[in-house]
Design a protein around this motif. Structure first.
Motif, PDB file in Angstrom:
ATOM      1  N   TYR A   1       0.607  -1.104   0.085  1.00 28.76           N
ATOM      2  CA  TYR A   1      -0.561  -0.142   0.248  1.00 28.76           C
ATOM      3  C   TYR A   1       0.832   1.427  -0.207  1.00 28.76           C
ATOM      4  O   TYR A   1       1.257   2.097  -0.832  1.00 28.76           O
ATOM      5  CB  TYR A   1      -1.009   0.197   1.185  1.00 28.76           C
TER       6      TYR A   1
ATOM      7  N   THR B   1       1.142   4.381  -3.045  1.00 30.21           N
ATOM      8  CA  THR B   1       0.807   5.250  -2.585  1.00 30.21           C
ATOM      9  C   THR B   1       1.551   6.560  -2.752  1.00 30.21           C
ATOM     10  O   THR B   1       1.869   7.354  -3.878  1.00 30.21           O
ATOM     11  CB  THR B   1       0.853   5.900  -0.971  1.00 30.21           C
TER      12      THR B   1
ATOM     13  N   HIS C   1      -3.817   4.869  -6.961  1.00 29.35           N
ATOM     14  CA  HIS C   1      -5.085   5.029  -5.416  1.00 29.35           C
ATOM     15  C   HIS C   1      -5.009   3.581  -5.178  1.00 29.35           C
ATOM     16  O   HIS C   1      -5.468   2.232  -5.782  1.00 29.35           O
ATOM     17  CB  HIS C   1      -5.735   5.693  -7.099  1.00 29.35           C
TER      18      HIS C   1
ATOM     19  N   TYR D   1     -10.622   3.230   5.795  1.00 28.15           N
ATOM     20  CA  TYR D   1     -10.068   4.008   4.567  1.00 28.15           C
ATOM     21  C   TYR D   1     -11.026   5.549   5.426  1.00 28.15           C
ATOM     22  O   TYR D   1      -9.652   6.362   5.596  1.00 28.15           O
ATOM     23  CB  TYR D   1     -11.010   4.108   3.476  1.00 28.15           C
TER      24      TYR D   1
ATOM     25  N   PRO E   1     -10.895  13.061  -3.098  1.00 25.04           N
ATOM     26  CA  PRO E   1      -9.484  11.853  -3.435  1.00 25.04           C
ATOM     27  C   PRO E   1      -9.922  11.234  -3.030  1.00 25.04           C
ATOM     28  O   PRO E   1      -8.847   9.769  -3.265  1.00 25.04           O
ATOM     29  CB  PRO E   1      -8.871  12.353  -2.536  1.00 25.04           C
TER      30      PRO E   1
ATOM     31  N   PRO F   1     -11.050   6.632  -6.943  1.00 17.70           N
ATOM     32  CA  PRO F   1      -9.976   6.863  -7.581  1.00 17.70           C
ATOM     33  C   PRO F   1     -11.176   6.732  -9.209  1.00 17.70           C
ATOM     34  O   PRO F   1     -12.606   7.128  -9.216  1.00 17.70           O
ATOM     35  CB  PRO F   1      -9.781   5.375  -8.536  1.00 17.70           C
ATOM     36  N   ARG F   2     -10.356   7.870 -10.394  1.00 14.46           N
ATOM     37  CA  ARG F   2     -10.845   8.044 -11.391  1.00 14.46           C
ATOM     38  C   ARG F   2     -11.271   7.286 -11.620  1.00 14.46           C
ATOM     39  O   ARG F   2     -10.752   5.945 -12.052  1.00 14.46           O
ATOM     40  CB  ARG F   2      -9.938   8.930 -12.114  1.00 14.46           C
TER      41      ARG F   2
ATOM     42  N   ALA G   1      -7.711   5.060 -13.320  1.00 12.75           N
ATOM     43  CA  ALA G   1      -7.150   4.285 -12.671  1.00 12.75           C
ATOM     44  C   ALA G   1      -6.846   3.145 -12.707  1.00 12.75           C
ATOM     45  O   ALA G   1      -6.032   2.255 -12.476  1.00 12.75           O
ATOM     46  CB  ALA G   1      -7.155   5.200 -10.712  1.00 12.75           C
TER      47      ALA G   1
ATOM     48  N   THR H   1      -0.784   0.342 -12.168  1.00 11.06           N
ATOM     49  CA  THR H   1      -1.595  -0.091 -11.021  1.00 11.06           C
ATOM     50  C   THR H   1      -2.202  -1.524 -11.593  1.00 11.06           C
ATOM     51  O   THR H   1      -2.395  -2.439 -10.576  1.00 11.06           O
ATOM     52  CB  THR H   1      -2.692   0.726 -10.915  1.00 11.06           C
TER      53      THR H   1
END
Length: 317
Positions: free
Chosen positions: A28, A32, A37, A87, A219, A222-223, A226, A232
């Motif tokens: 993770y 980051t 994402h 989260y 934020p 994710p878009r 992503a 990714t």
């Protein structure tokens, strides 16, 4: 397999689960630091893990049976709600403190075990649970409630979902019935696929709502691009899928062998394992050097001692 052998295997599974989570925490952090994402990484990793396990174990009649089982979807919902609550918690208070809050799942699991499953933990287990509550309470006493209330509330919600997920994993009929490694892998694969589907539906609905202007951009989500990011996809397929497969396999195996309460007692070692893993990873230059809050040492000591008492005194029927 005798009860004693099964219990020994359960302790080993639980320890391996802790190692997997500590490794995942490093992944993770690497993700980051590279602009990946985390939500997209988790969803892709789970999808790759489920697909790989299904391909490896082949088609079998039990798949439809598992998907028709209501507990399968309760497990998926608990997974999503746990991840969402946790989260939010780590966006409000530091991850180490958020991880400590999750230890409250241990005393809650003792109460659930007594009320719903007629278990009879020993007196030592109850004393240990009180020590855990005292340790977390000591940490809470040092918080600025005005600034930390949302993180604390989200953490407590995560505790509830963690407890639900653990008990559902333990009592899932197909998971309890699986005896061989191959059978357990088959069940794990289908359950991961189910969790991935629930996760994808929730994230897809939220991302679509943002795209249509029904929800504000955040934020935390994710878009769409992503999920198509090559970095990714590579990290998810190369490392994420393997770790998610392993940690779910070890968890599903451990909760049946040990029971939810003793499994959660072992997971108290997670904060310590994460600190050790971070130190090793930073030593090899994989991540930035972590900052450890030394004020947490007394809290962790109390929580570890209390959890050990539960593990030793958690007699069950």
């Amino acid at each position: 397999m005798s009860d004693r052998t099964s219990t020994r295997a359960g302790w080993l599974y639980a320890a391996q689960f802790v190692v997997c989570i500590s490794v995942l925490s490093i992944i993770y952090q690497i993700a980051t630091e590279r602009g990946i994402h985390v939500v997209a990484f988790i969803l892709l990793s789970m999808s790759f893990a489920g697909a790989a396990l299904l391909l490896a174990t082949g088609r079998h009649a039990q798949t439809a049976e598992i998907l028709r089982e209501p507990m399968t979807w309760w497990l998926g919902a608990a997974f999503i709600l746990l991840e969402a609550s946790y989260y939010v918690a780590i966006t409000q208070i530091p991850p180490a403190e958020s991880s400590v809050i999750l230890r409250l799942a241990l005393p809650i699991s003792l109460v659930v075990g007594v009320l719903l499953f007629a278990r009879r933990p020993g007196r030592l287990a109850w004393v240990g649970a009180a020590v855990v509550v005292g340790g977390v309470g000591l940490m809470f006493a040092g918080f600025d409630l005005e600034a930390a209330w949302l993180g604390m509330l989200s953490g407590l919600l995560a505790v509830g979902w963690l407890t639900l997920r653990t008990f559902v994993s333990e009592w899932h009929p197909q998971n309890r019935a699986a005896r061989t490694v191959w059978d357990k892998l088959r069940v794990t694969g289908v359950l991961i696929v189910a969790m991935s589907l629930v996760f994808a539906l929730v994230i897809g609905a939220l991302v679509t709502a943002v795209a249509l202007g029904a929800l504000p951009e955040t934020p935390l989500l994710p878009r769409p691009a992503a999920f198509l990011d090559l970095q990714t996809i590579a990290l998810s397929a190369g490392f994420g899928a393997a770790v998610f497969s392993a940690l779910n396999y070890f968890q599903f195996s451990a909760v049946v062998a040990l029971g939810s309460e003793r499994f959660l007692a072992v997971t108290v070692l997670l904060p310590v394992a994460v600190v050790v893993a971070q130190a090793i990873a930073s030593g090899f230059g994989l991540i930035a050097a972590p900052v450890f809050n030394w004020d947490l040492v007394p809290v962790l000591a109390l929580v570890i001692v209390g959890s050990t008492m539960v593990a030793v005194g958690g007699r069950q029927t």
